[in-house]
Design an enzyme around this catalytic site. Structure first.
Site, short mmCIF file in Angstrom:
data_model
loop_
_atom_site.label_atom_id
_atom_site.label_comp_id
_atom_site.label_asym_id
_atom_site.label_seq_id
_atom_site.Cartn_x
_atom_site.Cartn_y
_atom_site.Cartn_z
N LYS A 1 -7.57 1.12 -2.84
CA LYS A 1 -7.14 0.75 -1.48
C LYS A 1 -7.37 1.91 -0.51
O LYS A 1 -7.71 1.70 0.65
CB LYS A 1 -5.67 0.34 -1.48
CG LYS A 1 -5.13 -0.05 -0.10
CD LYS A 1 -5.86 -1.26 0.50
CE LYS A 1 -5.38 -1.59 1.91
NZ LYS A 1 -4.06 -2.22 1.94
N LYS B 1 0.05 5.37 8.48
CA LYS B 1 0.75 5.58 7.20
C LYS B 1 -0.25 5.61 6.06
O LYS B 1 -0.22 6.51 5.20
CB LYS B 1 1.79 4.48 7.00
CG LYS B 1 2.63 4.60 5.73
CD LYS B 1 2.08 3.81 4.55
CE LYS B 1 2.21 2.31 4.76
NZ LYS B 1 1.78 1.54 3.56
N THR C 1 0.87 -1.18 0.00
CA THR C 1 0.00 0.00 0.00
C THR C 1 0.90 1.22 0.00
O THR C 1 1.59 1.51 0.97
CB THR C 1 -0.92 0.01 1.22
OG1 THR C 1 -1.78 -1.13 1.19
CG2 THR C 1 -1.77 1.28 1.25
#
Length: 287
Positions: free
Chosen positions: A172, A240, A97
């Protein structure tokens, strides 16, 4: 069966690579910590390499599952990077990701080198990786995706191309935005039940069968009630990811007020020492 390289053997990558080896593919692994790669090869067979370039040499597909934008650049670019070892026509599949910006950057570099690059972030957590039941959202050229699909299907329950390069990472982001709100809502519901003198388990048994039901509720409510937070994706990694979502929202003029708020709640959890707790630890803010 294909010749594969797998870069990154963390809690997600290790099981994914193992599924590929078990399926009969010829897998060479690389990990920044060499001992982890040695142990993987000893346990599952296959081979290990000292650099991404060495692992990628002669591979039909090179697959990565690392930590962040910088980690991805480190395993792809430079003299020891995977791109330097890949043969023209090979496909790089990235399950990390990361930002859509680095994905598009590496897609362009790969294209110049006559390589294909698919962004393919994953959802389903450690259990999904171990059970081969991941959801994979992809971006990139249709032809490259079609070639890589049989490989990804080894460890997925659904794998779809959503559009051109970067579309997988953007999808995502949608996934992480939705999860953030769901976990916060579940945390508040369980906290409310406790304050109201209700049995949290009984409450969830009832409401999970109606419109409130979700994967988070089904899989995390018991560990949340038991104050156990070692069962999934860490808060540090979630922050993150949410940072990527919020930065991208600024770029595309999207409004994410709830996501921004929940990101700050996760910051509170980090201050409590919970950076490695799983994301359901939002409920700890009510302790």
């Amino acid at each position: 069966m294909a010749k594969l390289a797998f870069l990154g053997l963390g809690v997600m990558g290790g099981p994914m690579a193992a599924h590929l080896q078990k399926a009969g593919h010829d897998v060479t692994v690389y990990n920044r910590t060499t001992e982890k790669a040695r142990q993987w090869a000893e346990t599952h067979g296959g081979a290990m390499a000292q650099t991404p370039r060495e692992a990628a040499k002669g591979a039909d597909f090179v697959i990565s599952c690392v930590g962040n934008d910088d980690d991805l650049r480190a395993v792809t670019l430079g003299d020891d990077g995977a791109f330097a070892g890949m043969t023209s026509g090979a496909v790089f599949v990235d399950h990390t990701t990361v930002s859509a910006a680095v994905t598009r950057e590496l897609y362009a570099v790969a294209d110049t080198a006559q390589l294909s690059f698919i962004d393919a972030p994953i959802s389903g957590g450690q259990a999904g990786a171990e059970n081969g039941q991941l959801s994979i959202m992809c971006g990139g050229d249709q032809g490259a995706f079609d070639r890589a699909l049989p490989v990804m299907e080894v460890y997925s329950k659904i794998c779809r191309r959503l559009g051109d390069s970067g579309a997988g990472q953007m999808t995502k982001m949608c996934n992480q935005i939705a999860i953030a709100g769901l976990v916060q809502g579940l945390s508040e519901a369980l906290h409310f039940a406790q304050k109201a003198g209700l049995d949290g388990r009984a409450v969830v048994e009832v409401i999970s069968q109606g419109a409130a039901g979700s994967w988070q509720m089904a899989n995390r409510y018991e560990t949340m009630l038991d104050d156990k937070f070692e069962h999934g994706f860490a808060v540090d990694w979630m922050r993150k990811d949410l940072g990527i979502c919020l930065d991208t929202a600024d770029e595309i003029a999207a409004s994410l007020p709830v996501t921004a708020l929940v990101d700050q709640f996760y910051k509170d959890v980090q201050k409590m020492g919970g950076g490695r707790w799983d994301t359901s630890s939002l409920i700890k803010r009510f302790s």
